[in-house]
Scaffold this motif. Structure first.
Motif, PDB file in Angstrom:
ATOM      1  N   LEU A 132      44.573  30.106 -30.294  1.00  0.00           N
ATOM      2  CA  LEU A 132      43.730  28.900 -30.636  1.00  0.00           C
ATOM      3  C   LEU A 132      43.909  28.395 -31.889  1.00  0.00           C
ATOM      4  O   LEU A 132      43.726  27.283 -32.173  1.00  0.00           O
ATOM      5  N   ARG A 133      44.328  29.393 -32.640  1.00  0.00           N
ATOM      6  CA  ARG A 133      44.670  28.757 -34.498  1.00  0.00           C
ATOM      7  C   ARG A 133      45.922  27.867 -34.073  1.00  0.00           C
ATOM      8  O   ARG A 133      45.942  27.009 -34.814  1.00  0.00           O
ATOM      9  N   LEU A 134      46.732  28.260 -33.297  1.00  0.00           N
ATOM     10  CA  LEU A 134      48.015  27.280 -33.324  1.00  0.00           C
ATOM     11  C   LEU A 134      47.635  25.995 -32.657  1.00  0.00           C
ATOM     12  O   LEU A 134      48.013  25.094 -32.987  1.00  0.00           O
ATOM     13  N   MET A 135      46.733  26.097 -31.439  1.00  0.00           N
ATOM     14  CA  MET A 135      46.192  24.820 -31.091  1.00  0.00           C
ATOM     15  C   MET A 135      45.346  23.883 -31.948  1.00  0.00           C
ATOM     16  O   MET A 135      45.514  22.674 -31.961  1.00  0.00           O
ATOM     17  N   ALA A 136      45.035  24.369 -33.008  1.00  0.00           N
ATOM     18  CA  ALA A 136      44.401  23.483 -34.007  1.00  0.00           C
ATOM     19  C   ALA A 136      45.176  23.201 -35.084  1.00  0.00           C
ATOM     20  O   ALA A 136      44.750  22.511 -35.913  1.00  0.00           O
ATOM     21  N   ASP A 137      46.546  23.636 -35.005  1.00  0.00           N
ATOM     22  CA  ASP A 137      47.238  23.369 -36.239  1.00  0.00           C
ATOM     23  C   ASP A 137      47.939  21.941 -36.089  1.00  0.00           C
ATOM     24  O   ASP A 137      49.086  21.826 -35.345  1.00  0.00           O
ATOM     25  N   GLY A 149      50.189  20.700 -37.723  1.00  0.00           N
ATOM     26  CA  GLY A 149      51.686  20.561 -38.127  1.00  0.00           C
ATOM     27  C   GLY A 149      52.418  20.924 -37.221  1.00  0.00           C
ATOM     28  O   GLY A 149      53.744  20.491 -37.430  1.00  0.00           O
ATOM     29  N   ILE A 150      52.153  21.270 -36.339  1.00  0.00           N
ATOM     30  CA  ILE A 150      53.053  21.843 -35.055  1.00  0.00           C
ATOM     31  C   ILE A 150      52.617  21.107 -33.986  1.00  0.00           C
ATOM     32  O   ILE A 150      51.943  20.063 -33.789  1.00  0.00           O
ATOM     33  N   VAL A 151      53.608  21.285 -32.754  1.00  0.00           N
ATOM     34  CA  VAL A 151      53.335  20.606 -31.535  1.00  0.00           C
ATOM     35  C   VAL A 151      52.220  21.350 -30.975  1.00  0.00           C
ATOM     36  O   VAL A 151      52.463  22.718 -30.459  1.00  0.00           O
ATOM     37  N   ARG A 152      51.140  20.799 -30.516  1.00  0.00           N
ATOM     38  CA  ARG A 152      49.887  21.685 -30.037  1.00  0.00           C
ATOM     39  C   ARG A 152      49.991  21.641 -28.290  1.00  0.00           C
ATOM     40  O   ARG A 152      49.458  20.644 -27.908  1.00  0.00           O
ATOM     41  N   ASN A 153      50.955  22.267 -27.899  1.00  0.00           N
ATOM     42  CA  ASN A 153      51.062  22.335 -26.263  1.00  0.00           C
ATOM     43  C   ASN A 153      50.583  23.828 -25.923  1.00  0.00           C
ATOM     44  O   ASN A 153      51.358  24.898 -26.446  1.00  0.00           O
ATOM     45  N   ARG A 154      49.677  24.014 -25.171  1.00  0.00           N
ATOM     46  CA  ARG A 154      49.170  25.458 -24.893  1.00  0.00           C
ATOM     47  C   ARG A 154      50.327  26.212 -24.062  1.00  0.00           C
ATOM     48  O   ARG A 154      50.461  27.267 -24.441  1.00  0.00           O
ATOM     49  N   ARG A 155      50.912  25.385 -23.140  1.00  0.00           N
ATOM     50  CA  ARG A 155      51.924  26.195 -22.513  1.00  0.00           C
ATOM     51  C   ARG A 155      53.180  26.552 -23.379  1.00  0.00           C
ATOM     52  O   ARG A 155      53.745  27.739 -23.041  1.00  0.00           O
ATOM     53  N   LYS A 156      53.524  25.663 -24.205  1.00  0.00           N
ATOM     54  CA  LYS A 156      54.608  26.136 -24.944  1.00  0.00           C
ATOM     55  C   LYS A 156      54.480  27.263 -26.112  1.00  0.00           C
ATOM     56  O   LYS A 156      55.067  28.019 -26.174  1.00  0.00           O
ATOM     57  N   ILE A 157      53.078  27.211 -26.370  1.00  0.00           N
ATOM     58  CA  ILE A 157      52.586  28.404 -27.367  1.00  0.00           C
ATOM     59  C   ILE A 157      52.635  29.587 -26.762  1.00  0.00           C
ATOM     60  O   ILE A 157      53.135  30.451 -27.403  1.00  0.00           O
ATOM     61  N   ASP A 158      52.061  29.466 -25.527  1.00  0.00           N
ATOM     62  CA  ASP A 158      51.923  30.819 -24.781  1.00  0.00           C
ATOM     63  C   ASP A 158      53.387  31.449 -24.342  1.00  0.00           C
ATOM     64  O   ASP A 158      53.833  32.575 -24.475  1.00  0.00           O
TER      65      ASP A 158
END
Length: 213
Positions: free
Chosen positions: A86-91, A93-102
């Motif tokens: 969730l922190r990354l999805m709110a960032d 500065g990066i690409v906010r793509n949940r599938r790629k984060i996971d």
């Protein structure tokens, strides 16, 4: 126009000829051998995030990616939980793509698990072909290869995601497993892994490799 000769007298492809960030990346990093686990995990992760976007976008965001993903330390990223996602999805500065984060978190766990079977560097470098392409134009540069297909299959079998054959070929180009610099580029044959004619440099020793199958 396949190559552009800059004011410094050096020939580069158009994508690396004007933007200072891309030119520095081309001159100093792209195609140079990467053989350590963290470096390869970072490149694998960024290539997955790049899918559908320009590489310039990813390169400009790389400092933010490094901060967000703990310097791409596989053990640190493997420990990320839902709060981290969730922190990354709110960032922004990066690409906010949940599938790629996971996928990146899952790939960190797969990287750690792979150490018991030779490690990520050995598996990736097992995809090194007997010869590398010798392209004179962009039309002659492959987008995938039998080796990248086999590598994608091997990585998926070990729990990795977002590692398709085209993405893996781009990774292989980026980390020196193949050399697709155009003939005439000042970077052709400079990696230490490949000679300009496409033959392997006999002085180069890749990490110990297991078969990518």
């Amino acid at each position: 126009m396949h190559l552009i000769v800059g004011e410094d007298g050096l020939a580069r492809p158009p994508w690396a000829a004007t933007d200072p960030l891309l030119r520095a990346y081309y001159d100093e990093e792209w195609g140079m051998p990467v053989r350590d686990e963290r470096g390869l995990f970072e490149r694998l992760s960024l290539e997955a995030f790049q899918s559908g976007l320009s590489w310039a976008t990813i390169l400009r965001k790389r400092p933010a990616f490094r901060e967000a993903f703990a310097g791409f330390d596989p053990d640190a990223v493997a420990a990320f939980d839902e709060d981290d996602a969730l922190r990354l999805m709110a960032d922004a500065g990066i690409v906010r793509n949940r599938r790629k984060i996971d996928a990146t978190i899952g790939n960190a766990r797969a990287t750690a698990a792979l150490r018991a079977d030779g490690g990520l560097p050995a598996l990736l470098w097992s995809a090194r072909p007997a010869t590398t392409p010798v392209p004179s134009s962009f039309a002659e540069v492959p987008t995938q290869s039998p080796e990248s297909v086999a590598l994608a299959k091997a990585l998926r079998a070990r729990g990795f995601a977002h590692v398709g054959p085209t993405t893996m070929f781009a990774l292989m180009e980026a980390v020196g497993i193949v050399d697709t610099h155009l003939v005439g580029s000042h970077r052709r044959g400079t990696s230490g892994a490949w000679l300009p004619d496409g033959a392997p440099d006999p002085r180069f020793a890749a990490p110990g490799a297991r078969a990518a199958a």
